[in-house]
Design a protein around this motif. Sequence first.
Motif, PDB file in Angstrom:
ATOM      1  N   GLU A  43     110.662  -6.550  -7.546  1.00  0.00           N
ATOM      2  CA  GLU A  43     109.832  -6.573  -7.592  1.00  0.00           C
ATOM      3  C   GLU A  43     109.423  -8.115  -7.136  1.00  0.00           C
ATOM      4  N   GLY A  44     109.567  -8.783  -7.701  1.00  0.00           N
ATOM      5  CA  GLY A  44     108.413 -10.109  -8.179  1.00  0.00           C
ATOM      6  C   GLY A  44     108.757 -10.292  -6.555  1.00  0.00           C
TER       7      GLY A  44
ATOM      8  N   GLY B   5     106.119 -17.945  -6.919  1.00  0.00           N
ATOM      9  CA  GLY B   5     105.845 -16.692  -7.976  1.00  0.00           C
ATOM     10  C   GLY B   5     105.393 -17.661  -9.240  1.00  0.00           C
ATOM     11  N   GLU B   6     103.936 -17.564  -9.378  1.00  0.00           N
ATOM     12  CA  GLU B   6     103.524 -17.891 -10.758  1.00  0.00           C
ATOM     13  C   GLU B   6     103.860 -17.849 -11.735  1.00  0.00           C
ATOM     14  N   LYS B   7     105.075 -16.811 -12.106  1.00  0.00           N
ATOM     15  CA  LYS B   7     105.780 -17.068 -13.244  1.00  0.00           C
ATOM     16  C   LYS B   7     106.604 -18.737 -13.670  1.00  0.00           C
ATOM     17  N   ASP B   8     107.065 -19.048 -12.960  1.00  0.00           N
ATOM     18  CA  ASP B   8     107.931 -20.082 -12.697  1.00  0.00           C
ATOM     19  C   ASP B   8     106.485 -20.708 -12.736  1.00  0.00           C
TER      20      ASP B   8
ATOM     21  N   THR C  52     102.275 -13.096 -11.029  1.00  0.00           N
ATOM     22  CA  THR C  52     103.518 -12.517 -12.439  1.00  0.00           C
ATOM     23  C   THR C  52     103.477 -11.439 -11.554  1.00  0.00           C
ATOM     24  N   VAL C  53     104.648 -10.371 -11.568  1.00  0.00           N
ATOM     25  CA  VAL C  53     105.161  -8.956 -11.603  1.00  0.00           C
ATOM     26  C   VAL C  53     105.276  -8.717 -12.379  1.00  0.00           C
TER      27      VAL C  53
ATOM     28  N   ASN D  45     103.940 -17.313 -18.925  1.00  0.00           N
ATOM     29  CA  ASN D  45     102.822 -18.157 -19.059  1.00  0.00           C
ATOM     30  C   ASN D  45     101.472 -17.472 -18.577  1.00  0.00           C
ATOM     31  N   ILE D  46     100.321 -18.089 -19.415  1.00  0.00           N
ATOM     32  CA  ILE D  46      99.491 -17.405 -19.256  1.00  0.00           C
ATOM     33  C   ILE D  46      97.939 -18.344 -18.696  1.00  0.00           C
TER      34      ILE D  46
END
Length: 283
Positions: free
Chosen positions: A36-37, A149-152, A177-178, A279-280
């Motif tokens: 889904e991301g 994506g902001e996850k990476d 991030t999803v 990350n956050i």
Amino acid sequence: MTFVLRSPDELKAFIKARKSQGQSIGFVPTMGALHEGHLTLARASKRENDVTVCSVFVNPAQFNNADDLKNYPRTEKNDTDMLGKVGCDAVFIPSAQDMYPQEKPTLGFDFGQAERVMEGRFRPGHFNGVGIIVSKLFNMVSPDKAYFGEKDFQQLAIIRILAKELCFGIDIIGVPTVRETDGLAMSSRNRRLTDEERQIAPDIYKILTEAKKDAKEGASLKDVKESVLRKFAKSEALDLEYFEIVNADSLQPIENWCDAERAQACVAAFLGQVRLIDNINLK
């Protein structure tokens, strides 16, 4: 209709035809094993561009671990079906020979201090590989906007440096991030977790959200970091590789909240054989 394009010539012909009609191009590069991301990135591109192109290519140049490359999931049929359902206009699925005709690339990138921390420190050569493949894809697709994506988080920052340094003239769009309902950041690697590991994996995000809460309540950066390290040390399943609080713009570690306008907490940990990152934003 979603076109499946397998050669650079097919891709370039597709792009040339759309640009000749004055259509804007949005681009979503992926390594497949979609979730889904990835679809969220494609939907964002669909909203903001006339044409959306996605690529599916497991890039050998960005793996410093041969087993990691071998075990990376490959689900081409499912990927193309998913992209078709969200209205992706074309999927580019090249071969390794197409992308690396000399087998071993001679081109190289050095992103300075931005790549010497966190992922770059523990995965030497990784961002060189990212830079090589993304620059090749940008040259082939010539998009107006590209979505990541902001996850990476570190990768996104590196790609922004790449686009600026090489004057691509492409807007690099970061998409939040999803997450799964339990907070776990969606990742193609999650499917490699055992059922037991999958129950433990959300602890990473739980620790990060607790760090954010502590920061908002006035804890010092030193105390926040020490608290996170203690929590990972107590976990018998999570093997922490790194935890850093960095300047969100430079990616360099900071020692006090006043050292950066935006502070990002970034983490990598092993759960069994699977390496997970998250990350956050803390400030």
